[in-house]
Design a protein around this motif. Structure first.
Motif, PDB file in Angstrom:
ATOM      1  N   ALA A   1      14.024  19.032  30.743  1.00  0.00           N
ATOM      2  CA  ALA A   1      13.660  19.836  29.579  1.00  0.00           C
ATOM      3  C   ALA A   1      12.945  18.985  28.531  1.00  0.00           C
ATOM      4  CB  ALA A   1      14.908  20.485  28.973  1.00  0.00           C
ATOM      5  N   ASP A   2      13.402  17.746  28.337  1.00  0.00           N
ATOM      6  CA  ASP A   2      12.750  16.868  27.361  1.00  0.00           C
ATOM      7  C   ASP A   2      11.342  16.486  27.830  1.00  0.00           C
ATOM      8  OD1 ASP A   2      12.941  15.169  24.903  1.00  0.00           O
ATOM      9  OD2 ASP A   2      12.625  13.571  26.382  1.00  0.00           O
ATOM     10  N   ALA A   3      11.187  16.237  29.129  1.00  0.00           N
ATOM     11  CA  ALA A   3       9.865  15.897  29.658  1.00  0.00           C
ATOM     12  C   ALA A   3       8.893  17.064  29.491  1.00  0.00           C
ATOM     13  CB  ALA A   3       9.974  15.508  31.126  1.00  0.00           C
ATOM     14  N   LEU A   4       9.382  18.284  29.714  1.00  0.00           N
ATOM     15  CA  LEU A   4       8.543  19.456  29.479  1.00  0.00           C
ATOM     16  C   LEU A   4       8.169  19.573  28.008  1.00  0.00           C
ATOM     17  CD1 LEU A   4      10.401  22.093  31.700  1.00  0.00           C
ATOM     18  CD2 LEU A   4       8.140  21.138  32.139  1.00  0.00           C
ATOM     19  N   TYR A   5       9.129  19.299  27.146  1.00  0.00           N
ATOM     20  CA  TYR A   5       8.900  19.375  25.701  1.00  0.00           C
ATOM     21  C   TYR A   5       7.798  18.405  25.279  1.00  0.00           C
ATOM     22  CZ  TYR A   5      10.216  19.868  20.751  1.00  0.00           C
ATOM     23  OH  TYR A   5      10.219  20.116  19.400  1.00  0.00           O
ATOM     24  N   GLN A   6       7.831  17.215  25.858  1.00  0.00           N
ATOM     25  CA  GLN A   6       6.811  16.225  25.532  1.00  0.00           C
ATOM     26  C   GLN A   6       5.430  16.671  26.005  1.00  0.00           C
ATOM     27  OE1 GLN A   6       7.518  13.735  23.492  1.00  0.00           O
ATOM     28  NE2 GLN A   6       9.609  14.558  23.512  1.00  0.00           N
ATOM     29  N   ARG A   7       5.396  17.556  26.988  1.00  0.00           N
ATOM     30  CA  ARG A   7       4.119  18.096  27.484  1.00  0.00           C
ATOM     31  C   ARG A   7       3.725  19.374  26.745  1.00  0.00           C
ATOM     32  NH1 ARG A   7       3.382  17.020  33.782  1.00  0.00           N
ATOM     33  NH2 ARG A   7       4.534  15.069  34.011  1.00  0.00           N
ATOM     34  N   GLY A   8       4.492  19.752  25.734  1.00  0.00           N
ATOM     35  CA  GLY A   8       4.170  20.944  24.963  1.00  0.00           C
ATOM     36  C   GLY A   8       4.715  22.229  25.535  1.00  0.00           C
ATOM     37  N   LEU A   9       5.745  22.125  26.386  1.00  0.00           N
ATOM     38  CA  LEU A   9       6.353  23.299  27.015  1.00  0.00           C
ATOM     39  C   LEU A   9       7.835  23.328  26.647  1.00  0.00           C
ATOM     40  CD1 LEU A   9       4.690  22.770  30.492  1.00  0.00           C
ATOM     41  CD2 LEU A   9       4.091  24.586  28.865  1.00  0.00           C
ATOM     42  N   TRP A  10       8.253  24.392  25.993  1.00  0.00           N
ATOM     43  CA  TRP A  10       9.625  24.488  25.497  1.00  0.00           C
ATOM     44  C   TRP A  10      10.425  25.416  26.400  1.00  0.00           C
ATOM     45  CZ3 TRP A  10      11.134  26.862  20.101  1.00  0.00           C
ATOM     46  CH2 TRP A  10      12.460  26.539  19.811  1.00  0.00           C
TER      47      TRP A  10
END
Length: 388
Positions: free
Chosen positions: A339-348
């Motif tokens: 989830a954090d890796a997705l967040y860093q890619r702009g995906l929540w």
């Protein structure tokens, strides 16, 4: 002054949650509800919201709310049974009843309060509730408040449920179920449950928080999806803060049931009536839901796109035909990492962990909405492939 043992105990509990990867974190949005979010100064594509039809920021609802505020103000000032029941509330109740095919409906401030009101109003000591093990927390709490015997059956296990009903000598019986299970996205077998309710002289209470507005003809909900009529056995709860785009909930049922709730549901009697502004917005929302086939079809296409795109990853997709698409990761820390890796890619995408879901089944809960675009879904698919 030494620290109180009470505070030390709370600190220890918080530390234990962190060590198990179970700490929850609240984020503050700087944008309206929608597929594009702004959080902590970052622009994100959000797959967190239950705004399934993309109505939460729809111009029609905003205008209806503004017009309603100019006529009715923003507060009701009292409980519905004192002086807080205004014409928009009454109009909305009548329209919700007609829309779902029931004789009557009553508004509640939230779905949680609606469920807390239904079960204790209809049952008490000496009665029995037969609950699916994956029911929402509000249903679990409602059973405890009712003081009825709680008979839980394995998720979707009709054979066990039938045996429990057959062996029960309770004065009154109730089958209690989500219609769409909020963390798995699957549907309860409502036709079979209604048949059991008829056979064993029981209520069937259906929490359709995630089906109303999305499933069935013109979005009339999970009962309509299964072509079930408004049986006198049925007590139907729908929420208005998900597909309907605003807030609140309603219960639709036979006249005698609604009268019982008006007289006995403590979570209705002893709380201030909801804002008339919300009721005005929801009257506009109902029209959009009824005429929202294009939105629902777009949502179905996006859901199919996501499922097709993730079939060959190492993570398990649950067999969900709804807008709720869980991606099972398993480990608490692993799901937080993804989830954090997705967040860093702009995906929540929210990471859901125990006790919300069973131990070992931590997951990403992808919520699809009609406001998403195919390009946004494709970006999520590509990112999950990379992370897998």
């Amino acid at each position: 002054m030494s620290e109180s043992p009470l505070y030390a105990e709370l600190a220890a509990q918080s530390l234990q949650l962190a060590e198990n990867g179970l700490t929850r974190r609240r984020r503050t949005l700087d944008a309206p509800c929608g597929p594009l979010a702004r959080v902590d100064g970052r622009d994100l594509v959000s797959f967190c919201s239950n705004d399934y039809l993309g109505l939460a920021n729809a111009p029609e609802l905003v205008e209806a709310a503004c017009a309603g505020a100019r006529v009715w103000g923003v507060g009701s000032g009292a409980s519905h049974l004192v002086s807080g029941h205004m014409r928009p509330h009454d109009d909305l109740e009548h329209q919700l009843a007609a829309f779902t095919g029931f004789p009557c409906a009553v508004l509640f401030s939230t779905g949680y309060l609606a469920n807390l009101g239904i079960v204790p109003a209809l049952l008490g000591r000496g009665d029995a509730v037969f609950s699916d093990k994956l029911n929402h927390a509000s249903l679990i709490d409602a059973v405890q408040l009712s003081r009825a015997d709680n008979k839980r059956y394995p998720h979707g296990d009709l054979d066990t449920l039938e045996r429990l009903l057959a062996s029960s000598s309770a004065r009154r019986k109730m089958i209690l179920t989500d219609a769409v299970f909020s963390m798995d996205g699957d549907l309860a077998p409502l036709p079979a449950l209604l048949e059991l309710a008829e056979r064993f002289d029981a209520w069937l209470v259906v929490d359709d928080a995630h089906g109303f507005g999305v499933l069935g003809d013109q979005g009339r909900g999970s009962l309509a999806h299964f072509k079930l009529g408004a049986s006198q056995r049925l007590v139907y709860m729908g929420t208005l803060g998900k597909a309907a785009g605003a807030s609140g909930a309603f219960v639709a049922a036979h006249e005698a049931v609604i009268e019982c709730l008006l007289q006995n549901a403590r979570s209705y009697i002893f709380t201030t009536g909801s804002s008339p502004v919300v009721a005005c917005a929801l009257l506009a929302s109902l029209k959009l839901i009824e005429n929202g086939d294009a939105r629902r079809e777009h949502l179905r296409r996006l859901t199919a796109q996501l499922r097709d795109g993730l079939t060959d990853t190492r993570w398990k997709l649950l067999p969900s035909p709804t807008a709720i698409q869980p991606v099972i990761i398993g480990d608490n820390f692993e799901v937080l990492r993804v989830a954090d890796a997705l967040y860093q890619r702009g995906l929540w995408v929210p990471a859901i962990r125990p006790p919300t879901v069973p131990k070992g089944s931590a997951r990403l809960r992808v919520s699809m909405t009609a406001a998403h675009s195919p390009a946004q879904v494709a970006a999520l698919i590509d990112a999950l492939h990379d992370l897998a």
